[in-house]
Design an enzyme around this catalytic site. Structure first.
Site, PDB file in Angstrom:
ATOM      1  N   CYS A 119     -18.036  48.164  42.298  1.00  0.00           N
ATOM      2  CA  CYS A 119     -19.435  47.756  42.068  1.00  0.00           C
ATOM      3  C   CYS A 119     -20.244  48.812  41.309  1.00  0.00           C
ATOM      4  O   CYS A 119     -21.356  48.539  40.863  1.00  0.00           O
ATOM      5  CB  CYS A 119     -20.111  47.414  43.379  1.00  0.00           C
ATOM      6  SG  CYS A 119     -19.231  46.141  44.266  1.00  0.00           S
ATOM      7  N   HIS A 252     -27.537  47.930  42.271  1.00  0.00           N
ATOM      8  CA  HIS A 252     -26.457  46.964  42.469  1.00  0.00           C
ATOM      9  C   HIS A 252     -26.948  45.896  43.447  1.00  0.00           C
ATOM     10  O   HIS A 252     -27.530  46.205  44.481  1.00  0.00           O
ATOM     11  CB  HIS A 252     -25.227  47.688  43.017  1.00  0.00           C
ATOM     12  CG  HIS A 252     -24.151  46.766  43.483  1.00  0.00           C
ATOM     13  ND1 HIS A 252     -23.744  45.683  42.749  1.00  0.00           N
ATOM     14  CD2 HIS A 252     -23.412  46.749  44.621  1.00  0.00           C
ATOM     15  CE1 HIS A 252     -22.793  45.043  43.406  1.00  0.00           C
ATOM     16  NE2 HIS A 252     -22.574  45.672  44.546  1.00  0.00           N
ATOM     17  N   ASN A 282     -23.326  38.931  45.445  1.00  0.00           N
ATOM     18  CA  ASN A 282     -22.830  40.210  44.941  1.00  0.00           C
ATOM     19  C   ASN A 282     -21.744  39.933  43.900  1.00  0.00           C
ATOM     20  O   ASN A 282     -20.665  39.456  44.239  1.00  0.00           O
ATOM     21  CB  ASN A 282     -22.265  41.013  46.118  1.00  0.00           C
ATOM     22  CG  ASN A 282     -21.715  42.365  45.717  1.00  0.00           C
ATOM     23  OD1 ASN A 282     -21.520  42.642  44.527  1.00  0.00           O
ATOM     24  ND2 ASN A 282     -21.452  43.206  46.694  1.00  0.00           N
TER      25      ASN A 282
HETATM   26  N1  ACO Z   1     -22.295  33.877  59.544  1.00  0.00           N
HETATM   27  C1  ACO Z   1     -22.642  33.898  60.846  1.00  0.00           C
HETATM   28  N2  ACO Z   1     -22.407  34.970  61.650  1.00  0.00           N
HETATM   29  C2  ACO Z   1     -21.787  36.023  61.092  1.00  0.00           C
HETATM   30  C3  ACO Z   1     -21.396  36.059  59.752  1.00  0.00           C
HETATM   31  C4  ACO Z   1     -21.666  34.912  58.980  1.00  0.00           C
HETATM   32  N3  ACO Z   1     -21.328  34.837  57.670  1.00  0.00           N
HETATM   33  N4  ACO Z   1     -20.815  37.238  59.499  1.00  0.00           N
HETATM   34  C5  ACO Z   1     -20.833  37.942  60.638  1.00  0.00           C
HETATM   35  N5  ACO Z   1     -21.429  37.211  61.610  1.00  0.00           N
HETATM   36  C6  ACO Z   1     -21.663  37.581  63.010  1.00  0.00           C
HETATM   37  C7  ACO Z   1     -20.651  38.587  63.489  1.00  0.00           C
HETATM   38  O1  ACO Z   1     -19.490  37.938  63.954  1.00  0.00           O
HETATM   39  C8  ACO Z   1     -21.429  39.249  64.613  1.00  0.00           C
HETATM   40  O2  ACO Z   1     -21.384  38.425  65.749  1.00  0.00           O
HETATM   41  P1  ACO Z   1     -21.194  39.075  67.221  1.00  0.00           P
HETATM   42  O3  ACO Z   1     -22.429  39.901  67.396  1.00  0.00           O
HETATM   43  O4  ACO Z   1     -21.134  37.872  68.100  1.00  0.00           O
HETATM   44  O5  ACO Z   1     -19.956  39.880  67.157  1.00  0.00           O
HETATM   45  C9  ACO Z   1     -22.848  39.261  64.105  1.00  0.00           C
HETATM   46  O6  ACO Z   1     -22.918  38.254  63.075  1.00  0.00           O
HETATM   47  C10 ACO Z   1     -23.263  40.579  63.502  1.00  0.00           C
HETATM   48  O7  ACO Z   1     -22.255  41.009  62.590  1.00  0.00           O
HETATM   49  P2  ACO Z   1     -22.346  42.377  61.842  1.00  0.00           P
HETATM   50  O8  ACO Z   1     -21.142  42.580  60.993  1.00  0.00           O
HETATM   51  O9  ACO Z   1     -22.690  43.438  62.839  1.00  0.00           O
HETATM   52  O10 ACO Z   1     -23.615  42.080  60.913  1.00  0.00           O
HETATM   53  P3  ACO Z   1     -24.440  43.090  60.081  1.00  0.00           P
HETATM   54  O11 ACO Z   1     -25.856  43.012  60.479  1.00  0.00           O
HETATM   55  O12 ACO Z   1     -23.800  44.441  59.990  1.00  0.00           O
HETATM   56  O13 ACO Z   1     -24.361  42.428  58.636  1.00  0.00           O
HETATM   57  C11 ACO Z   1     -23.288  42.652  56.531  1.00  0.00           C
HETATM   58  C12 ACO Z   1     -23.131  42.293  57.993  1.00  0.00           C
HETATM   59  C13 ACO Z   1     -24.253  41.666  55.899  1.00  0.00           C
HETATM   60  C14 ACO Z   1     -21.936  42.541  55.838  1.00  0.00           C
HETATM   61  C15 ACO Z   1     -23.836  44.066  56.433  1.00  0.00           C
HETATM   62  O14 ACO Z   1     -23.090  44.949  57.207  1.00  0.00           O
HETATM   63  C16 ACO Z   1     -23.878  44.553  55.021  1.00  0.00           C
HETATM   64  O15 ACO Z   1     -24.604  44.033  54.187  1.00  0.00           O
HETATM   65  N6  ACO Z   1     -23.124  45.625  54.687  1.00  0.00           N
HETATM   66  C17 ACO Z   1     -23.085  46.149  53.365  1.00  0.00           C
HETATM   67  C18 ACO Z   1     -22.200  45.280  52.571  1.00  0.00           C
HETATM   68  C19 ACO Z   1     -22.350  45.535  51.130  1.00  0.00           C
HETATM   69  O16 ACO Z   1     -23.411  45.806  50.648  1.00  0.00           O
HETATM   70  N7  ACO Z   1     -21.226  45.444  50.483  1.00  0.00           N
HETATM   71  C20 ACO Z   1     -21.142  45.527  49.127  1.00  0.00           C
HETATM   72  C21 ACO Z   1     -21.372  46.933  48.615  1.00  0.00           C
HETATM   73  S1  ACO Z   1     -20.103  47.459  47.648  1.00  0.00           S
HETATM   74  C22 ACO Z   1     -19.588  46.219  46.770  1.00  0.00           C
HETATM   75  O17 ACO Z   1     -20.454  45.502  46.352  1.00  0.00           O
HETATM   76  C23 ACO Z   1     -18.165  45.896  46.503  1.00  0.00           C
END
Ligand code: ACO
Length: 325
Positions: A119, A252, A282
């Site tokens: 990215c 990004h 993304n």
């Molecule tokens: N729909 C519904 N529920 C979901 C989903 C979904 N798509 N995905 C996860 N959940 C649930 C999980 O199972 C979890 O449930 P639980 O509490 O019962 O276990 C709950 O939601 C919370 O999950 P987390 O993974 O803790 O959610 P978080 O708030 O951390 O958000 C996310 C996840 C959006 C991926 C976040 O961590 C994030 O944005 N990280 C950065 C990712 C990023 O920017 N990546 C790209 C950068 S580099 C590149 O672009 C290649």
């Protein structure tokens, strides 16, 4: 006279198949994967993404974006003397998307290569093209970010498959007497290879290991917020400017919460933040040039504006390019 580089044209392209969160959620439900528009919007800011048709490749998307950027620069394809394509989803193992794109543009002879920094790829590629122009190795560079991340998504993993989309963006970077690119700052930390990767590789006619994206979202989130601030500050210091000089921040486009947090740390009002993640998801290396082209064509980014581009992604890689548009 000092030789600088300057963006003279931008272009982008999204494949026509647009999926809203509700449409994606309905499709995932047929596979027993549960998600919702509310969850995706609240955690990421994403409302929709585009997916390429199965026979459409990164070079196809890149070609459309490149044509638009070349036209916006008032050039012909034959004027281009360097092609760099930032991608992690190439058409083939080799040759490069850049060589395939060169042929599709109907030209031959100029240097063409791919750059793989996930990215952060576009920021890396722009910085390399800037250095090559300043050194005299090139005068009219085509810098493209093109991705078909839909090909490497695990649609049984709701924590990742709702985040990504396909698309391409491009700029023409030309030699100039005036800047242009003001400063750049690139970094990587290979200790974090495992938090965001597609670990499979081709061996003996097969893919060994998984060919699908895996991510520790929380770890990526934490690292991203810190490095986006430090890269922006380092780039400003190199250009002897301050946050107050920034007209537009184009990070990004991965997650709206990361983008808001970066703007806040840089004390920038949210009106200065360019946001396309809501409509594109993304798109990895394509996200920054897609957002830049959107901002230019909508009349937000104008000639003379100071623009901060920032990338962060797998590797772990990160970096920034500060420019006068
Ligand atoms: N729909 C519904 N529920 C979901 C989903 C979904 N798509 N995905 C996860 N959940 C649930 C999980 O199972 C979890 O449930 P639980 O509490 O019962 O276990 C709950 O939601 C919370 O999950 P987390 O993974 O803790 O959610 P978080 O708030 O951390 O958000 C996310 C996840 C959006 C991926 C976040 O961590 C994030 O944005 N990280 C950065 C990712 C990023 O920017 N990546 C790209 C950068 S580099 C590149 O672009 C290649």
């Amino acid at each position: 006279m000092t030789r600088y580089s300057r963006i003279t044209g931008t272009g982008s392209y999204l494949p026509p198949n647009r999926l809203t969160n509700a449409q994606l959620a309905a499709e995932l439900a047929t596979r027993g994967v549960e998600t919702s528009d509310e969850w995706i919007v609240e955690r990421t800011g994403i409302s929709a993404r585009h997916f390429a048709a199965p026979d459409v490749t990164s070079s196809d998307l890149g070609l459309e974006a490149a044509r638009r950027a070349i036209e916006a620069a008032g050039l012909q394809a034959a004027d281009i003397d360097l092609i760099i394509v930032a991608t992690s989803t190439p058409d083939m193992v080799f040759p490069s998307v850049a060589c395939i794109l060169q042929h599709k543009l109907g030209i031959a002879g100029c240097a063409a290569f791919d750059l793989q920094a996930v990215c952060s790829g576009f920021v890396y590629a722009l910085s390399v093209a800037d250095a090559m122009i300043k050194s005299g190795a090139a005068s009219k560079a085509l810098v493209v970010g093109a991705e078909v991340f839909s090909r490497i998504l695990d649609f049984s993993d709701r924590t990742t498959c709702v985040l990504f989309g396909d698309g391409a963006g491009a700029v023409v970077l030309e030699a100039s007497d005036t800047p242009g690119i003001l400063a750049s700052d690139l970094h990587a930390d290979g200790r974090h290879v495992g938090i965001l990767c597609v670990p499979g590789h081709v061996s003996g006619g097969q893919v060994l290991g998984s060919a699908l994206l895996t991510m520790d979202g929380k770890a990526v989130f934490k690292l991203a917020v810190g490095v986006l601030e430090s890269a922006a500050r380092a780039t400003l210091a190199k250009a002897e400017l301050t946050e107050a000089d920034i007209d537009w921040l184009i990070p990004h486009q991965a997650n709206l919460r990361i983008m808001h947090s970066t703007a806040k740390k840089l004390k920038l009002p949210l009106e200065k933040l360019i946001v396309t993640v809501d409509q594109h998801g993304n798109t990895s290396a394509a996200s920054i040039p897609l957002a830049l082209d959107d901002a230019v064509r909508s009349g937000k980014v104008k000639k003379g504006d100071i623009v901060m581009l920032e990338g962060v992604g797998g590797g772990f890689t990160w970096g920034a390019v500060l420019l006068k548009y």
